[in-house]
Design a protein around this motif. Structure first.
Motif, short mmCIF file in Angstrom:
data_model
loop_
_atom_site.label_atom_id
_atom_site.label_comp_id
_atom_site.label_asym_id
_atom_site.label_seq_id
_atom_site.Cartn_x
_atom_site.Cartn_y
_atom_site.Cartn_z
N ASP A 23 62.71 62.66 100.63
CA ASP A 23 62.77 64.03 101.15
C ASP A 23 64.17 64.29 101.70
N LEU A 24 64.89 65.24 101.07
CA LEU A 24 66.25 65.57 101.52
C LEU A 24 66.29 66.92 102.24
N SER A 25 65.15 67.46 102.65
CA SER A 25 65.11 68.82 103.18
C SER A 25 65.99 69.01 104.42
N GLN A 26 66.24 67.95 105.16
CA GLN A 26 67.05 68.06 106.38
C GLN A 26 68.45 67.48 106.20
N VAL A 27 68.84 67.22 104.96
CA VAL A 27 70.19 66.71 104.69
C VAL A 27 71.14 67.89 104.52
N THR A 28 72.22 67.91 105.28
CA THR A 28 73.14 69.05 105.26
C THR A 28 74.35 68.83 104.37
N PHE A 29 74.60 67.59 103.96
CA PHE A 29 75.78 67.28 103.15
C PHE A 29 75.52 65.95 102.47
N LEU A 30 75.97 65.82 101.22
CA LEU A 30 75.71 64.57 100.50
C LEU A 30 76.91 64.26 99.60
N ALA A 31 77.59 63.17 99.89
CA ALA A 31 78.81 62.79 99.17
C ALA A 31 78.46 61.89 97.98
N SER A 32 79.47 61.62 97.15
CA SER A 32 79.23 60.85 95.92
C SER A 32 78.72 59.45 96.20
N LEU A 33 79.16 58.84 97.30
CA LEU A 33 78.69 57.48 97.60
C LEU A 33 77.19 57.48 97.87
N ALA A 34 76.69 58.55 98.50
CA ALA A 34 75.25 58.65 98.74
C ALA A 34 74.50 58.87 97.44
N MET A 35 75.12 59.62 96.52
CA MET A 35 74.50 59.77 95.19
C MET A 35 74.40 58.40 94.52
N GLY A 36 75.43 57.60 94.70
CA GLY A 36 75.40 56.24 94.14
C GLY A 36 74.25 55.42 94.70
N MET A 37 73.99 55.59 95.98
CA MET A 37 72.85 54.87 96.60
C MET A 37 71.53 55.31 95.96
N LEU A 38 71.38 56.61 95.73
CA LEU A 38 70.14 57.11 95.12
C LEU A 38 70.00 56.59 93.70
N VAL A 39 71.09 56.61 92.93
CA VAL A 39 71.05 56.14 91.54
C VAL A 39 70.73 54.64 91.50
N SER A 40 71.39 53.89 92.35
CA SER A 40 71.18 52.44 92.37
C SER A 40 69.72 52.10 92.72
N THR A 41 69.18 52.80 93.68
CA THR A 41 67.79 52.53 94.10
C THR A 41 66.81 52.95 93.01
N ALA A 42 67.06 54.10 92.39
CA ALA A 42 66.19 54.54 91.30
C ALA A 42 66.21 53.56 90.14
N LYS A 43 67.39 52.98 89.86
CA LYS A 43 67.49 51.96 88.80
C LYS A 43 66.64 50.74 89.14
N THR A 44 66.75 50.29 90.38
CA THR A 44 65.97 49.11 90.81
C THR A 44 64.48 49.37 90.65
N LEU A 45 64.06 50.57 91.08
CA LEU A 45 62.63 50.90 90.98
C LEU A 45 62.20 51.01 89.52
N GLN A 46 63.04 51.63 88.70
CA GLN A 46 62.67 51.76 87.28
C GLN A 46 62.53 50.39 86.63
N HIS A 47 63.41 49.48 87.01
CA HIS A 47 63.35 48.12 86.47
C HIS A 47 62.01 47.47 86.79
N ARG A 48 61.40 47.92 87.90
CA ARG A 48 60.09 47.38 88.29
C ARG A 48 58.94 48.30 87.86
N GLY A 49 59.27 49.29 87.04
CA GLY A 49 58.24 50.14 86.44
C GLY A 49 57.73 51.26 87.32
N VAL A 50 58.48 51.64 88.36
CA VAL A 50 58.04 52.75 89.20
C VAL A 50 59.15 53.80 89.32
N LYS A 51 58.72 55.02 89.66
CA LYS A 51 59.63 56.16 89.69
C LYS A 51 60.10 56.50 91.10
N MET A 52 61.21 57.19 91.16
CA MET A 52 61.66 57.82 92.41
C MET A 52 61.82 59.32 92.15
#
Lengths: 112, 136
Positions: A47-76
């Motif tokens: 839930d990002l509803s209260q996030v006021t700013f998001l830089a590229s490094l934070a996008m990298g964190m989201l991508v990296s975590t989604a990759k890890t979850l996908q590798h284990r067969g679950v979605k983000m």
């Protein structure tokens, strides 16, 4: 920057972030976010509803975590990104690899 | 009301918050729209964090970075000057946004955001310094 676990049970991990996800905000929450989302191996709603700013490094964190979850067969799924945050995410093509939806109920349906 | 600002900081990530606050204050006092303010914050964050994390072989905190902000009739101009190693963001290969999740790189989005969320970028290396102009 605030990090909250809204729900963590057998079916889902629901995390809410609040504040500025700039490099300092990211440093404050990254370890807890990655550990919580990645170690439970459950479908994950961010839930990002209260996030006021998001830089590229934070996008990298989201991508990296989604990759890890996908590798284990679950979605983000990202839910309720404010308009300007959503525009930045879309400029980076994040919506092509991590579903972004407007409501929690949509996200839960997608993760069911 | 002044319509430009020059800020000099040390190469320390802890300085980013005060730069962001000063630039945001200037833009908001001149009635700049929320979207351009957001894009300015994004450019400040991406350029400065990149220079500080990757631009120096020695201690970045011993180096100064200058940021000029100008309000123009048709937008906002940011100019960054640093004495770090030469780096032209326009020379960086485009990110392939069509790759599936498993093949997407985790990094490299900062320059992509600068390219796509600004009106234009201009880079020059002059007198041992990087000069990067960002138009919003």
């Amino acid at each position: 920057m605030q990090f909250s676990v809204i729900r963590a049970d057998d079916s889902i991990t629901h995390i809410a972030l609040a504040g500025r996800l700039d490099i300092q905000g990211l440093n404050a929450i990254q370890d807890r976010f990655v550990f919580t989302a990645s170690s439970r191996h459950k479908p994950t709603l961010v839930d990002l509803s209260q996030v006021t700013f998001l830089a590229s490094l934070a996008m990298g964190m989201l991508v990296s975590t989604a990759k890890t979850l996908q590798h284990r067969g679950v979605k983000m799924v990202i839910v309720q990104a404010p308009e300007l945050v959503q525009k930045a995410l879309e400029a980076a093509g994040i919506q092509k690899i991590i579903p972004m939806v407007a409501t929690e109920s949509e996200a839960l349906r997608m993760l069911a | 009301m002044r319509d430009e600002l020059a800020i000099q900081i040390r190469g320390d990530l802890a300085e980013l918050a005060q730069v962001n606050a000063k630039v945001t204050d200037l833009l908001q006092r001149h009635g700049t729209g929320a979207e351009v303010v957001y894009r300015a914050q994004l450019a400040l964050e991406e350029v400065l964090s990149n220079v500080i994390r990757h631009g120096y072989e020695d201690n970045p905190a011993e180096h100064a970075i200058t940021i000029h902000v100008q309000l123009l009739p048709d937008g906002v101009r940011l100019e960054f000057v640093d004495d770090g190693r030469a780096f032209d963001p326009l020379s960086v290969a485009e990110v392939d946004l069509d790759l599936p999740l498993e093949d997407r790189r985790v990094g490299g989005l900062g320059v992509h955001l600068l390219r796509t969320m600004t009106k234009g970028l201009n880079y020059e290396r002059k007198a041992g310094c990087n000069h990067l102009r960002v138009d919003l």
